[in-house]
Motif scaffolding. Sequence first.
Motif, PDB file in Angstrom:
ATOM      1  N   ILE A  41      39.854  41.118  25.561  1.00  0.00           N
ATOM      2  CA  ILE A  41      39.087  39.906  25.264  1.00  0.00           C
ATOM      3  C   ILE A  41      39.228  38.959  26.450  1.00  0.00           C
ATOM      4  O   ILE A  41      40.333  38.541  26.776  1.00  0.00           O
ATOM      5  CB  ILE A  41      39.598  39.216  23.988  1.00  0.00           C
ATOM      6  N   PRO A  42      38.141  38.618  27.122  1.00  0.00           N
ATOM      7  CA  PRO A  42      38.249  37.734  28.297  1.00  0.00           C
ATOM      8  C   PRO A  42      38.833  36.378  27.932  1.00  0.00           C
ATOM      9  O   PRO A  42      38.480  35.783  26.915  1.00  0.00           O
ATOM     10  CB  PRO A  42      36.788  37.589  28.758  1.00  0.00           C
ATOM     11  N   ASN A  80      42.504  44.545  30.894  1.00  0.00           N
ATOM     12  CA  ASN A  80      41.600  43.577  31.531  1.00  0.00           C
ATOM     13  C   ASN A  80      40.458  44.259  32.269  1.00  0.00           C
ATOM     14  O   ASN A  80      39.414  43.641  32.511  1.00  0.00           O
ATOM     15  CB  ASN A  80      42.383  42.710  32.530  1.00  0.00           C
ATOM     16  N   PHE A  81      40.645  45.513  32.637  1.00  0.00           N
ATOM     17  CA  PHE A  81      39.595  46.245  33.339  1.00  0.00           C
ATOM     18  C   PHE A  81      38.538  46.796  32.389  1.00  0.00           C
ATOM     19  O   PHE A  81      37.501  47.280  32.846  1.00  0.00           O
ATOM     20  CB  PHE A  81      40.206  47.386  34.157  1.00  0.00           C
ATOM     21  N   SER A 104      33.141  47.852  32.281  1.00  0.00           N
ATOM     22  CA  SER A 104      32.045  48.187  31.377  1.00  0.00           C
ATOM     23  C   SER A 104      30.952  47.126  31.359  1.00  0.00           C
ATOM     24  O   SER A 104      29.770  47.451  31.194  1.00  0.00           O
ATOM     25  CB  SER A 104      32.575  48.404  29.956  1.00  0.00           C
ATOM     26  N   LEU A 105      31.322  45.844  31.539  1.00  0.00           N
ATOM     27  CA  LEU A 105      30.339  44.758  31.472  1.00  0.00           C
ATOM     28  C   LEU A 105      30.232  43.952  32.765  1.00  0.00           C
ATOM     29  O   LEU A 105      29.301  43.167  32.924  1.00  0.00           O
ATOM     30  CB  LEU A 105      30.692  43.804  30.319  1.00  0.00           C
ATOM     31  N   GLY A 106      31.208  44.119  33.659  1.00  0.00           N
ATOM     32  CA  GLY A 106      31.216  43.325  34.876  1.00  0.00           C
ATOM     33  C   GLY A 106      31.795  41.945  34.677  1.00  0.00           C
ATOM     34  O   GLY A 106      31.621  41.052  35.511  1.00  0.00           O
ATOM     35  N   ILE A 107      32.527  41.734  33.561  1.00  0.00           N
ATOM     36  CA  ILE A 107      33.104  40.431  33.234  1.00  0.00           C
ATOM     37  C   ILE A 107      34.618  40.532  33.368  1.00  0.00           C
ATOM     38  O   ILE A 107      35.249  41.325  32.671  1.00  0.00           O
ATOM     39  CB  ILE A 107      32.729  40.006  31.802  1.00  0.00           C
ATOM     40  N   PRO A 108      35.232  39.744  34.248  1.00  0.00           N
ATOM     41  CA  PRO A 108      36.696  39.825  34.407  1.00  0.00           C
ATOM     42  C   PRO A 108      37.427  39.268  33.195  1.00  0.00           C
ATOM     43  O   PRO A 108      37.030  38.248  32.629  1.00  0.00           O
ATOM     44  CB  PRO A 108      36.963  38.972  35.651  1.00  0.00           C
ATOM     45  N   GLY A 109      38.512  39.937  32.808  1.00  0.00           N
ATOM     46  CA  GLY A 109      39.280  39.491  31.649  1.00  0.00           C
ATOM     47  C   GLY A 109      40.195  38.325  31.955  1.00  0.00           C
ATOM     48  O   GLY A 109      40.490  37.517  31.085  1.00  0.00           O
ATOM     49  N   VAL A 165      42.082  35.899  35.622  1.00  0.00           N
ATOM     50  CA  VAL A 165      41.832  35.491  36.997  1.00  0.00           C
ATOM     51  C   VAL A 165      42.186  36.596  37.995  1.00  0.00           C
ATOM     52  O   VAL A 165      41.526  36.728  39.040  1.00  0.00           O
ATOM     53  CB  VAL A 165      42.592  34.179  37.309  1.00  0.00           C
ATOM     54  N   ALA A 166      43.200  37.410  37.696  1.00  0.00           N
ATOM     55  CA  ALA A 166      43.525  38.530  38.595  1.00  0.00           C
ATOM     56  C   ALA A 166      42.360  39.511  38.666  1.00  0.00           C
ATOM     57  O   ALA A 166      41.992  39.995  39.741  1.00  0.00           O
ATOM     58  CB  ALA A 166      44.795  39.235  38.115  1.00  0.00           C
ATOM     59  N   ALA A 167      41.764  39.803  37.503  1.00  0.00           N
ATOM     60  CA  ALA A 167      40.594  40.684  37.465  1.00  0.00           C
ATOM     61  C   ALA A 167      39.411  40.044  38.192  1.00  0.00           C
ATOM     62  O   ALA A 167      38.603  40.744  38.819  1.00  0.00           O
ATOM     63  CB  ALA A 167      40.229  41.005  36.024  1.00  0.00           C
ATOM     64  N   ALA A 168      39.308  38.705  38.132  1.00  0.00           N
ATOM     65  CA  ALA A 168      38.224  38.016  38.836  1.00  0.00           C
ATOM     66  C   ALA A 168      38.381  38.156  40.349  1.00  0.00           C
ATOM     67  O   ALA A 168      37.391  38.349  41.065  1.00  0.00           O
ATOM     68  CB  ALA A 168      38.203  36.538  38.439  1.00  0.00           C
ATOM     69  N   ILE A 169      39.619  38.059  40.829  1.00  0.00           N
ATOM     70  CA  ILE A 169      39.860  38.223  42.266  1.00  0.00           C
ATOM     71  C   ILE A 169      39.571  39.663  42.694  1.00  0.00           C
ATOM     72  O   ILE A 169      38.982  39.912  43.753  1.00  0.00           O
ATOM     73  CB  ILE A 169      41.309  37.840  42.610  1.00  0.00           C
TER      74      ILE A 169
END
Length: 500
Positions: free
Chosen positions: A268-269, A316-317, A322-327, A329-333
């Motif tokens: 869940i993001p 988080n991946f 699957s959607l291109g949405i980071p879970g 901030v680490a996933a966003a980076i």
Amino acid sequence: METILAGFSDAFTLSNVLFVLLGILIGQLFAAAPGVGSLIAITIAVPYTFYMSPVAALGFLIGINKGGTIGGAVSAILMNTPGSPEATASTFDGYPMTQQGKARKALRAAHFSSVTGDTLSDLVLIFVAAPLSIVAMKMGPPEMAAVILVALVIIAGLVGNSMIKGLIAAFLGLFMSLVGMDQSTAAERLTFGIPELMDGISITAAGIGVLALGEILRQIVFSDSLPRLDQKNSESVKAGEPFTWQDFRTILPTILRSTLIGTLIGAIPGIGSSAAGFLGYTAAKRASKNPERFGKGEIRGVAASEAANSSVVGANFIPLLSLGIPGNVAAAIILGAFLIHGLTPGPQLFSEQPRLVYSLFAVMLIGDLLNLITGLFTMGLFARVIRIPLTYIIPCVVVLCITGVIVADSLFDAWLLLGMAVAGFFMRMLNFSFVTFIIGYVLGPMFEEAFGQAMIMADGDPMYLLQRPIACIFIVLAAVILISLLRQHRRGRKAGILTK
């Protein structure tokens, strides 16, 4: 099957394995040092991956992320000061165990719990991400815009102490992503006549400035006095009570429970690994026959926290791939690193580059194995490393930040870096969530593209949404979540006023 084997063979090369190993060691080192953390290491490392192959670059960053899952527990257990925020719950029983001469056992419990939780969540990712991407492939631009909207609302509402400030930070991140050239009309936006801003503000300048240098500035200004490692605690790492196979069997049910909690939260993001650590610890305490032992040196408390916060890393991946949405901030980076290498996470990645996806899965499993092996030797070593004063560490971090941006981008971006660092500093001082700012900044172009395509499809007719029931459901869901979170925020403020 051919694609899977080809992807795994791409990952199992000497250079890629060495990059994963290097990333793990860096992640462990940065996370073990109080006040630094693996998130800063990931942010700094992104520009240095510019000239690597995609598999090596992502493996290096994933290695840092995984190494940080066990590094943060070192100072939490030995010094009662978490090296990273997600290890906070590990202090509750980890430090009491150290005071009882059981630092060695506590560190080993944290190590094995962390690696087990991380590995199990990676397996969930491998089996769940592909089916989810198939579902996502059937979603058009209106649905994707609505999904991103829901993710932004959840992230803004759940990250940080204030719902309003979270929404403002997310909006500022979206606004900052508009700098540059419009994707559909090629018109300049917010460039102020500066040619260097035509390409927008790079993710490396924004990420390193807000996340890394912003935190460094805060520490320089306020000169945080962190506790020093006691000599007795340092010695108990080697001479203390050992961790046995029976101890692992004792904590295994706790690990499995916390892994389930952390995996669900990671998918869940916005909720993050810190919340997972607390929830895993609380669940273990409630399930225990002797809850009074928690907080006094209970080994299950250490296992619960570490398994829960580590299992978030792989989970988080799931929304990222699957959607291109980071879970988080680490996933966003790491998403920024994908974009640097010309890759766009999301359902198209599975159909267009399935070999790369399976290489990524293989890299994660390699990281789990190396995290297990290296942790056997480094957990005790970092007991010495964390005694190094921050006055020696901070200048090195600052030099790495500035040179990394100059190498990856330009000298102009180094000036932008300093501006973003000041912004990150004031965000921390005013309690605005820099996490939601960064995620808003990363999701901004994706939301703009999906929303623009949806408007073209609708031809200006809002009734078109009625023909897209899935998009309608997500928009209503975003409104319901926003209203419920605002109500919860108001109740919290009223309760705070009454208690005063």
